[in-house]
Design a protein around this motif. Structure first.
Motif, PDB file in Angstrom:
ATOM      1  N   UNK A 127      41.417  31.667  38.808  1.00 26.75           N
ATOM      2  CA  UNK A 127      41.787  32.941  39.427  1.00 26.75           C
ATOM      3  C   UNK A 127      41.265  33.001  40.862  1.00 26.75           C
ATOM      4  N   UNK A 128      42.128  33.350  41.787  1.00 30.72           N
ATOM      5  CA  UNK A 128      41.784  33.330  43.208  1.00 30.72           C
ATOM      6  C   UNK A 128      41.065  34.619  43.606  1.00 30.72           C
ATOM      7  N   UNK A 129      39.820  34.725  43.201  1.00 28.81           N
ATOM      8  CA  UNK A 129      39.045  35.953  43.405  1.00 28.81           C
ATOM      9  C   UNK A 129      38.812  36.252  44.878  1.00 28.81           C
ATOM     10  N   UNK A 130      38.649  35.219  45.691  1.00 28.74           N
ATOM     11  CA  UNK A 130      38.423  35.454  47.118  1.00 28.74           C
ATOM     12  C   UNK A 130      39.664  36.049  47.764  1.00 28.74           C
ATOM     13  N   UNK A 131      40.827  35.547  47.386  1.00 29.51           N
ATOM     14  CA  UNK A 131      42.089  36.081  47.893  1.00 29.51           C
ATOM     15  C   UNK A 131      42.277  37.526  47.440  1.00 29.51           C
ATOM     16  N   UNK A 132      41.975  37.783  46.172  1.00 31.32           N
ATOM     17  CA  UNK A 132      42.102  39.131  45.617  1.00 31.32           C
ATOM     18  C   UNK A 132      41.194  40.099  46.363  1.00 31.32           C
ATOM     19  N   UNK A 133      39.957  39.708  46.560  1.00 29.54           N
ATOM     20  CA  UNK A 133      39.002  40.559  47.272  1.00 29.54           C
ATOM     21  C   UNK A 133      39.457  40.815  48.701  1.00 29.54           C
ATOM     22  N   UNK A 134      39.998  39.790  49.340  1.00 29.34           N
ATOM     23  CA  UNK A 134      40.446  39.918  50.721  1.00 29.34           C
ATOM     24  C   UNK A 134      41.540  40.968  50.855  1.00 29.34           C
ATOM     25  N   UNK A 166      43.714  38.601  36.321  1.00 20.53           N
ATOM     26  CA  UNK A 166      42.474  39.083  36.921  1.00 20.53           C
ATOM     27  C   UNK A 166      42.722  40.334  37.765  1.00 20.53           C
ATOM     28  N   UNK A 167      43.834  40.366  38.495  1.00 18.97           N
ATOM     29  CA  UNK A 167      44.138  41.521  39.346  1.00 18.97           C
ATOM     30  C   UNK A 167      44.228  42.800  38.526  1.00 18.97           C
ATOM     31  N   UNK A 168      44.932  42.752  37.381  1.00 22.48           N
ATOM     32  CA  UNK A 168      45.043  43.936  36.535  1.00 22.48           C
ATOM     33  C   UNK A 168      43.696  44.401  36.036  1.00 22.48           C
ATOM     34  N   UNK A 169      42.871  43.457  35.639  1.00 22.31           N
ATOM     35  CA  UNK A 169      41.534  43.780  35.145  1.00 22.31           C
ATOM     36  C   UNK A 169      40.663  44.341  36.264  1.00 22.31           C
ATOM     37  N   UNK A 170      40.737  43.714  37.408  1.00 20.60           N
ATOM     38  CA  UNK A 170      39.913  44.111  38.549  1.00 20.60           C
ATOM     39  C   UNK A 170      40.256  45.520  39.030  1.00 20.60           C
ATOM     40  N   UNK A 171      41.556  45.806  39.156  1.00 17.21           N
ATOM     41  CA  UNK A 171      41.957  47.104  39.700  1.00 17.21           C
ATOM     42  C   UNK A 171      41.714  48.246  38.713  1.00 17.21           C
ATOM     43  N   UNK A 172      41.976  48.012  37.427  1.00 13.91           N
ATOM     44  CA  UNK A 172      41.808  49.094  36.450  1.00 13.91           C
ATOM     45  C   UNK A 172      40.355  49.345  36.063  1.00 13.91           C
ATOM     46  N   UNK A 173      39.456  48.462  36.456  1.00 13.17           N
ATOM     47  CA  UNK A 173      38.025  48.709  36.231  1.00 13.17           C
ATOM     48  C   UNK A 173      37.334  49.123  37.524  1.00 13.17           C
ATOM     49  N   UNK A 174      38.140  49.323  38.592  1.00 18.66           N
ATOM     50  CA  UNK A 174      37.542  49.702  39.869  1.00 18.66           C
ATOM     51  C   UNK A 174      36.603  48.638  40.392  1.00 18.66           C
ATOM     52  N   UNK A 175      37.035  47.388  40.274  1.00 15.02           N
ATOM     53  CA  UNK A 175      36.179  46.289  40.718  1.00 15.02           C
ATOM     54  C   UNK A 175      34.976  46.110  39.819  1.00 15.02           C
ATOM     55  N   UNK A 176      35.196  46.340  38.493  1.00 18.77           N
ATOM     56  CA  UNK A 176      34.155  46.208  37.460  1.00 18.77           C
ATOM     57  C   UNK A 176      33.043  47.248  37.618  1.00 18.77           C
ATOM     58  N   UNK A 177      33.413  48.426  38.152  1.00 17.93           N
ATOM     59  CA  UNK A 177      32.443  49.502  38.321  1.00 17.93           C
ATOM     60  C   UNK A 177      32.596  50.603  37.279  1.00 17.93           C
ATOM     61  N   UNK A 178      33.798  50.743  36.691  1.00 21.77           N
ATOM     62  CA  UNK A 178      34.029  51.842  35.761  1.00 21.77           C
ATOM     63  C   UNK A 178      33.376  51.579  34.405  1.00 21.77           C
ATOM     64  N   UNK A 179      33.244  52.632  33.644  1.00 21.55           N
ATOM     65  CA  UNK A 179      32.555  52.555  32.357  1.00 21.55           C
ATOM     66  C   UNK A 179      33.310  51.677  31.352  1.00 21.55           C
ATOM     67  N   UNK A 180      34.591  51.425  31.590  1.00 20.10           N
ATOM     68  CA  UNK A 180      35.379  50.579  30.680  1.00 20.10           C
ATOM     69  C   UNK A 180      35.054  49.097  30.844  1.00 20.10           C
ATOM     70  N   UNK A 181      34.178  48.771  31.770  1.00 17.54           N
ATOM     71  CA  UNK A 181      33.792  47.378  31.994  1.00 17.54           C
ATOM     72  C   UNK A 181      32.856  46.932  30.873  1.00 17.54           C
TER      73      UNK A 181
END
Length: 331
Positions: free
Chosen positions: A202-209, A171-186
């Motif tokens: 996936x520990x999304x709260x920890x990742x976001x923190x 999830x971290x790799x996906x989250x960071x390379x999509x800019x938090x699911x903001x980029x056009x590749x999402x």
């Protein structure tokens, strides 16, 4: 695995079986990501290690020439990533998320290992580069948003269970390379993968923190300093620069630049953002990003000897930055 998941991939189930066969006959494996690693690079190292464990390959070493950025030290087992290795200790090298051979930081050493029989496997989502020509096996897909998206599909092919640790790393790799699911590749596939990873723990709260919720005062001061100088041109282009003097003035370091490019993209009427950053070793790192369907930033990056994706690319140049009011130039 469904046919849909394989559509558009540059690797096939046959190639994935080849990966498994190579690993089965190679007890010692070295994983290497690119220099100055980002979230996708670090999480790809860690996730691939777990995937190999699932394939009964237990002698796996992870290497990053620049270590682990502070922002990603919270990831499980990140303390096991080393910055160097002994050349004769491995039968297989797997490069991860590395768009250029030199960016491994160990290109000369790897080349000598290949000459002596070490196999090289390339797992990446960047366009073809010099690694493709020397790798024994290329597992690549430029339509994937991150390298962890490829690893996720390999895990599915191998029928490996996604536990909390593996799901978090992917999830971290996906989250960071999509800019938090903001980029056009999402894409829809990205969101389906994200949903399954969340379902798998996936520990999304920890990742976001750690990645978005916590920033040092020095980082915020640096961002404010750079953004205050930035202006969007009439063509929708913003060019911003970070000098070593900027870092010293606010007590920041080069890692604090991470995330700034995404912030520049949010400026009103911005169609393309370019961030130039001076490094301590006298090199300027250029990063380009665009969510405009008419702009291909990879062409600009290639002009300067770099590369990347249509919407996210980069390059490096020798020199220093000169910032005069709202203009940025290289000398």
């Amino acid at each position: 695995m469904s046919a849909r998941l394989w559509r558009g991939l540059m690797f096939s189930p046959d190639l994935s079986k080849s990966l498994k066969d190579i690993i089965a006959n190679s007890p010692r494996v070295l994983l290497i990501c690119h220099e100055k690693p980002d979230g996708d690079a670090i999480s790809s190292l860690l996730a691939t290690r777990l995937m190999l464990f699932g394939l009964n390959c237990l002698d796996v070493q992870m290497v990053s020439i620049d270590g682990v950025p502070k922002a990603f030290e919270f990831l499980p087992d990140s303390n096991l990533i080393k910055s160097d290795f002994l050349r004769g200790d491995f039968e297989v090298i797997i490069t991860l998320d590395c768009g250029d051979f030199k960016r491994t930081g160990y290109s000369d050493r790897i080349a000598k290992m290949i000459e002596k029989g070490t196999k090289l496997i390339n797992i990446d989502h960047h366009p073809k580069n010099d690694i493709f020509r020397i790798a024994h096996l290329n597992l690549s897909d430029t339509t994937c948003a991150s390298t962890t998206q490829i690893i996720y599909q390999l895990c599915q092919f191998f029928h490996l269970k996604l536990d909390v640790k593996l799901a978090t790393l992917l999830f971290v790799g996906l989250y960071t390379d999509t800019g938090g699911f903001q980029h056009i590749v999402t894409s829809p596939e990205v969101m389906r993968m994200a949903a399954e990873l969340v379902s798998s723990g996936a520990q999304t709260r920890l990742i976001s923190q750690y990645l978005t919720g916590t920033k040092s005062s020095a980082q915020l001061k640096l961002w404010g300093r750079v953004i205050s100088r930035a202006r969007v041109s009439k063509d929708g282009v913003v060019v911003a620069g970070v000098t070593q003097s900027d870092l010293k003035a606010v007590g920041a370091n080069e890692e604090d630049v991470a995330g700034l490019l995404t912030m520049l993209e949010t400026l009103d009427q911005c169609k393309m953002a370019i961030l130039l950053c001076e490094t301590a070793d006298g090199v300027i790192k250029g990063s380009l990003r665009s969510n405009n369907s008419q702009i291909d930033v990879s062409k600009i990056a290639r002009y300067f000897g770099g590369g990347g994706h249509v919407k996210a690319a980069g390059f490096t140049l020798p020199g220093k930055l000169v910032i005069d009011k709202h203009s940025v130039s290289v000398v």
